[in-house]
Design an enzyme around this catalytic site. Structure first.
Site, PDB file in Angstrom:
ATOM      1  N   GLY A  87       0.940  -1.258  -0.169  1.00 56.60           N
ATOM      2  CA  GLY A  87       0.082  -0.063  -0.077  1.00 56.60           C
ATOM      3  C   GLY A  87       0.759   1.289  -0.053  1.00 56.60           C
ATOM      4  O   GLY A  87       2.152   1.199   0.084  1.00 56.60           O
ATOM      5  N   LYS A 105       4.679  12.521  -1.826  1.00 58.28           N
ATOM      6  CA  LYS A 105       5.487  11.394  -1.325  1.00 58.28           C
ATOM      7  C   LYS A 105       6.337  11.748  -0.378  1.00 58.28           C
ATOM      8  O   LYS A 105       7.105  12.604  -0.672  1.00 58.28           O
ATOM      9  CB  LYS A 105       6.289  10.941  -2.697  1.00 58.28           C
ATOM     10  N   ASP A 117       8.849   4.802   8.186  1.00 56.25           N
ATOM     11  CA  ASP A 117       8.589   6.278   8.753  1.00 56.25           C
ATOM     12  C   ASP A 117       7.804   7.141   7.968  1.00 56.25           C
ATOM     13  O   ASP A 117       7.286   8.155   8.500  1.00 56.25           O
ATOM     14  CB  ASP A 117       9.970   6.888   9.092  1.00 56.25           C
ATOM     15  N   ARG A 168       3.731  14.840  -6.700  1.00 57.44           N
ATOM     16  CA  ARG A 168       3.590  13.910  -7.985  1.00 57.44           C
ATOM     17  C   ARG A 168       2.259  14.235  -8.699  1.00 57.44           C
ATOM     18  O   ARG A 168       1.480  14.347  -8.137  1.00 57.44           O
ATOM     19  CB  ARG A 168       3.876  12.675  -7.803  1.00 57.44           C
ATOM     20  N   ARG A 175      -2.187   1.040 -10.001  1.00 54.63           N
ATOM     21  CA  ARG A 175      -1.331   0.108 -10.601  1.00 54.63           C
ATOM     22  C   ARG A 175      -1.632  -1.249 -10.596  1.00 54.63           C
ATOM     23  O   ARG A 175      -2.738  -1.815  -9.868  1.00 54.63           O
ATOM     24  CB  ARG A 175       0.103   0.419  -9.552  1.00 54.63           C
ATOM     25  N   ASP A 244       3.900  -4.211  -8.054  1.00 52.23           N
ATOM     26  CA  ASP A 244       3.009  -3.071  -7.394  1.00 52.23           C
ATOM     27  C   ASP A 244       3.832  -1.623  -8.005  1.00 52.23           C
ATOM     28  O   ASP A 244       3.215  -0.585  -7.581  1.00 52.23           O
ATOM     29  CB  ASP A 244       3.224  -3.080  -5.928  1.00 52.23           C
ATOM     30  N   ASN A 245       4.809  -1.760  -8.704  1.00 47.53           N
ATOM     31  CA  ASN A 245       5.343  -0.455  -9.351  1.00 47.53           C
ATOM     32  C   ASN A 245       5.143  -0.108 -10.832  1.00 47.53           C
ATOM     33  O   ASN A 245       5.601   0.551 -11.229  1.00 47.53           O
ATOM     34  CB  ASN A 245       6.914  -0.435  -9.092  1.00 47.53           C
ATOM     35  N   ASP A 254       7.162   5.731  -9.869  1.00 49.01           N
ATOM     36  CA  ASP A 254       7.842   5.080  -8.570  1.00 49.01           C
ATOM     37  C   ASP A 254       9.503   5.036  -8.909  1.00 49.01           C
ATOM     38  O   ASP A 254       9.996   4.014  -8.725  1.00 49.01           O
ATOM     39  CB  ASP A 254       7.351   3.608  -8.270  1.00 49.01           C
TER      40      ASP A 254
END
Length: 488
Positions: A87, A105, A117, A168, A175, A244-245, A254
């Site tokens: 996620g 991001k 983090d 972005r 995706r 996932d990218n 990504d």
């Protein structure tokens, strides 16, 4: 766009975590035009509230409000292994503006941050900003980078660094991993809802097809086959082609441990963490095809709504088989353009592959070699071609140049016209790792001038820009060992 319509099991409402004392690091006036953002005389937003907005410190400007930011859940395969639920661990979608989704991001933790983090560091944010805008200028589909906002907030990676937020833009950040998530959980309602929204928003012509979901899958495959061919043609390595990218819009997204080729190596690995070379340059088409197969598996339940599972698998397999055909056709067309060839003739693929092999054997600079080819004349003998001096096997490269010149003459190529065409597809300037690192080094000392200079060069990659000729040079020996990993 689609995500707010999918419900709480697809999205997670989250507010960005503020950063102290934000400041502008980089800003793209080109990307700002996508959202009709008014700029002042300093080429920054007229409304000063945009600094706090893009830092994640506020959700309101004079003209816009983003009251419902979210993070989305997805799953996926990482380095070929099913990783389960993933996620947006450090990406927060603020909302839509002028048809573009605005995402931050590095704006703090979300439900999907796991042990992370939720932050991004200045180093990786600058790299993503510069490469996003460089890829756009090269004509390669990509997410865009509107800005980088920095802060002195400490963030630990291998060493202690400072925080940054990269803003972005993309028509959608959906995706493959979103489809894999719902399929793996047998959530057919959400899977169908996502496909329907994707068709409605971005693949409207698929709705007229007798099997819209099959056509949606086919078109996603076509876009990504063409995308990876474009990567190969400019020597771009993504570095982490996990499922996932991968964008379902066929965008480059990504940006992490990416790298452009300097000395050509067919098996070049840009990601220091990729010790097995899964995502090496020459494997990118294969891996993209593999990712499309992952998407095909996720589409089986959609096609099974009207077909048996066996029929669904057969139909998707047939559509998937088009990937290699589209990729091959696009790759050949792009490299013909790079060689200045107007016609298609038998032996062209062999001519291209022989050149690449010779470049690999002699570790010739990829970008500069193709840029220099436009200076070859149909009247040259092989001894006239200065580029031959870059190759170790002089006999082999002389034979290649002899065959190349003969090939040009076979289609009555005009030197002047061909040079113009070749220089419009073979860039003089790319984002070399050492250039990015020099900009990062200055930025870490609060000098952002090199980012601005580099952005200006990269926004016009095909122009000569004589005043910036040094930016076209390959790295010196002491800058050839810049290593990029997944740690950003």
């Amino acid at each position: 766009m689609a995500f707010p319509l999918l419900g709480d099991d697809a999205t997670h409402a989250v507010k960005p975590t503020p950063i102290p004392d934000p400041y502008w690091v980089a800003f793209s006036t080109s990307a700002a035009k996508l959202i009709d953002l008014p700029l002042g005389s300093n080429d920054l937003p007229k409304d000063s509230a945009w600094l706090d907005l893009l830092a994640g410190n506020t959700l309101v400007t004079d003209a816009h409000s983003f009251p419902n930011p979210i993070a989305t859940v997805y799953s996926g395969h990482q380095f070929g292994v099913w990783a389960g639920q993933l996620g947006d661990g450090r990406a927060i979608l603020l909302g839509e503006i002028s048809g573009q989704e605005l995402q931050l991001k590095g704006a703090g933790k979300t439900r999907y941050s796991r042990m992370g983090d939720g932050r991004a560091v200045l180093r990786s944010s600058i790299r993503e900003f510069l490469c996003s805008e460089a890829m756009h200028a090269l004509g390669i589909p990509t997410s865009r980078a509107l800005a980088v906002v920095g802060s002195d907030l400490p963030v630990r990676r291998e060493t202690m660094e400072t925080a940054a937020v990269c803003a972005r833009l993309a028509p959608s950040f959906i995706r493959i991993g979103h489809f894999e998530h719902y399929a793996s959980n047998n959530n057919i309602v959400r899977l169908q809802e996502l496909a329907d929204e994707l068709i409605k928003g971005h693949y409207q012509n698929a709705s007229d097809h007798k099997n819209p979901y099959l056509e949606l899958f086919r078109q996603i495959c076509v876009r990504n086959a063409k995308l990876v061919a474009q990567w190969q043609a400019v020597g771009f390595c993504h570095g982490v082609l996990n499922s996932d990218n991968i964008s379902v819009l066929g965008l480059t997204i990504d940006y992490g441990p990416f790298g452009f080729l300097d000395q050509f190596q067919i098996d070049f690995i840009c990601n220091h963490s990729d010790q097995a070379g899964r995502y090496a340059y020459h494997r990118q088409p294969q891996i993209m095809h593999w990712n499309m197969a992952c998407l095909a598996s996720a589409f089986i339940p959609l096609l099974a709504l009207e077909h048996s599972e066996d029929e669904a698998q057969t139909l998707l397999g047939e559509a998937l088989s088009e990937f290699a055909v589209i990729y091959g056709q696009t790759w050949q067309a792009l490299f013909r353009e790079k060689l200045g060839l107007l016609t298609t003739q038998e032996g062209d693929t062999d001519l291209i592959e022989r050149l690449l092999q010779a470049m690999h054997d002699s570790k010739v600079d990829f970008t500069n070699l193709f840029r220099g080819l436009s200076s070859v004349s149909v009247r040259n003998t092989t001894q006239d071609v200065i580029l031959r001096d870059h190759f170790i096997d002089r006999q082999a490269i002389d034979q290649w140049f002899s065959d190349y010149i003969a090939r040009l003459n076979a289609e009555s190529s005009d030197d002047t016209e061909r040079k113009k065409r070749m220089d419009s597809v073979n860039p003089k300037y790319i984002l070399r790792n050492y250039l990015a690192q020099k900009a990062i080094d200055k930025a870490q000392a609060k000098d952002f001038s090199e980012i601005a200079s580099l952005l200006k060069v990269l926004e016009n990659p095909f122009a000569e820009q004589d005043q910036y000729a040094a930016y076209a040079l390959p790295p010196s020996p002491d800058w050839q060992s810049v290593e990029i990993s997944c740690s950003s």
